[in-house]
Design a protein around this motif. Sequence first.
Motif, PDB file in Angstrom:
ATOM      1  N   LEU A  74       0.823  -1.203   0.000  1.00 58.50           N
ATOM      2  CA  LEU A  74       0.000   0.000   0.000  1.00 58.50           C
ATOM      3  C   LEU A  74       0.863   1.263   0.000  1.00 58.50           C
ATOM      4  CD1 LEU A  74      -2.908   1.077   0.122  1.00 58.50           C
ATOM      5  CD2 LEU A  74      -2.722   0.990   2.615  1.00 58.50           C
ATOM      6  N   ALA A  75       1.942   1.256   0.769  1.00 58.60           N
ATOM      7  CA  ALA A  75       2.829   2.422   0.826  1.00 58.60           C
ATOM      8  C   ALA A  75       3.492   2.674  -0.527  1.00 58.60           C
ATOM      9  CB  ALA A  75       3.891   2.219   1.909  1.00 58.60           C
ATOM     10  N   VAL A  76       3.898   1.626  -1.209  1.00 59.52           N
ATOM     11  CA  VAL A  76       4.514   1.796  -2.534  1.00 59.52           C
ATOM     12  C   VAL A  76       3.501   2.398  -3.506  1.00 59.52           C
ATOM     13  CG1 VAL A  76       5.457   0.565  -4.522  1.00 59.52           C
ATOM     14  CG2 VAL A  76       6.263   0.012  -2.228  1.00 59.52           C
ATOM     15  N   LEU A  77       2.278   1.886  -3.500  1.00 61.26           N
ATOM     16  CA  LEU A  77       1.250   2.402  -4.408  1.00 61.26           C
ATOM     17  C   LEU A  77       0.922   3.871  -4.115  1.00 61.26           C
ATOM     18  CD1 LEU A  77      -1.154  -0.677  -4.522  1.00 61.26           C
ATOM     19  CD2 LEU A  77       0.474   0.069  -6.278  1.00 61.26           C
ATOM     20  N   VAL A  78       0.784   4.203  -2.850  1.00 60.18           N
ATOM     21  CA  VAL A  78       0.488   5.596  -2.480  1.00 60.18           C
ATOM     22  C   VAL A  78       1.694   6.484  -2.785  1.00 60.18           C
ATOM     23  CG1 VAL A  78      -0.048   7.134  -0.552  1.00 60.18           C
ATOM     24  CG2 VAL A  78      -1.271   4.989  -0.797  1.00 60.18           C
ATOM     25  N   GLY A  79       2.913   5.987  -2.574  1.00 58.42           N
ATOM     26  CA  GLY A  79       4.113   6.755  -2.893  1.00 58.42           C
ATOM     27  C   GLY A  79       4.192   7.104  -4.367  1.00 58.42           C
ATOM     28  N   VAL A  80       3.819   6.168  -5.221  1.00 56.40           N
ATOM     29  CA  VAL A  80       3.790   6.444  -6.658  1.00 56.40           C
ATOM     30  C   VAL A  80       2.723   7.492  -6.972  1.00 56.40           C
ATOM     31  CG1 VAL A  80       3.277   5.422  -8.922  1.00 56.40           C
ATOM     32  CG2 VAL A  80       4.750   4.214  -7.312  1.00 56.40           C
ATOM     33  N   ALA A  81       1.585   7.415  -6.292  1.00 52.28           N
ATOM     34  CA  ALA A  81       0.531   8.412  -6.499  1.00 52.28           C
ATOM     35  C   ALA A  81       0.978   9.798  -6.014  1.00 52.28           C
ATOM     36  CB  ALA A  81      -0.744   7.980  -5.779  1.00 52.28           C
ATOM     37  N   VAL A  82       1.714   9.854  -4.911  1.00 51.35           N
ATOM     38  CA  VAL A  82       2.257  11.140  -4.441  1.00 51.35           C
ATOM     39  C   VAL A  82       3.210  11.699  -5.488  1.00 51.35           C
ATOM     40  CG1 VAL A  82       3.756  12.237  -2.722  1.00 51.35           C
ATOM     41  CG2 VAL A  82       1.969  10.663  -1.977  1.00 51.35           C
ATOM     42  N   LEU A  83       4.009  10.849  -6.070  1.00 55.88           N
ATOM     43  CA  LEU A  83       4.950  11.287  -7.107  1.00 55.88           C
ATOM     44  C   LEU A  83       4.206  11.843  -8.317  1.00 55.88           C
ATOM     45  CD1 LEU A  83       7.976  11.411  -7.557  1.00 55.88           C
ATOM     46  CD2 LEU A  83       7.859   9.163  -8.594  1.00 55.88           C
TER      47      LEU A  83
END
Length: 136
Positions: A74-83
């Motif tokens: 989940l953190a990786v997916l949200v991190g990509v969305a933040v990017l």
Amino acid sequence: MTATHDGPAYTVKPGRAGGLRVFAAVMLVLAGLLDALRGIMGIAGDDVFLRTPEYAFRFDLTAWSWIHLALGVLAVLVGVAVLRSARWARVAGVAVASFLVLAGFLSLPYAPLWSLVVIALAGFVVWALCVVRRVR
């Protein structure tokens, strides 16, 4: 005649705001990858984890591992969305990073150094996402 306002007027240069957003995204992806790897190691039954039979928040190591794997993905997916500057991603990033801190703290006795690293990375994510202001 003086203008009144509720607080100091801050201006953020676009480069700084973007830099903090990228920093938060990269740190969130990194923390997510570390947490996912921690989950995979636990599911695989790796012997790097300490055994703590008297721990108050004791879960089965497999349960902790699945929790860390899910939070990491989940953190990786949200991190990509933040990017990618998704509107919802900043709030979700703070929430996911906060859960990473909580999970890291609760599983501290199983992998102390690993937990501290993830807690520190997630703490920086929360800071960066809370400090950056939207540039108008």
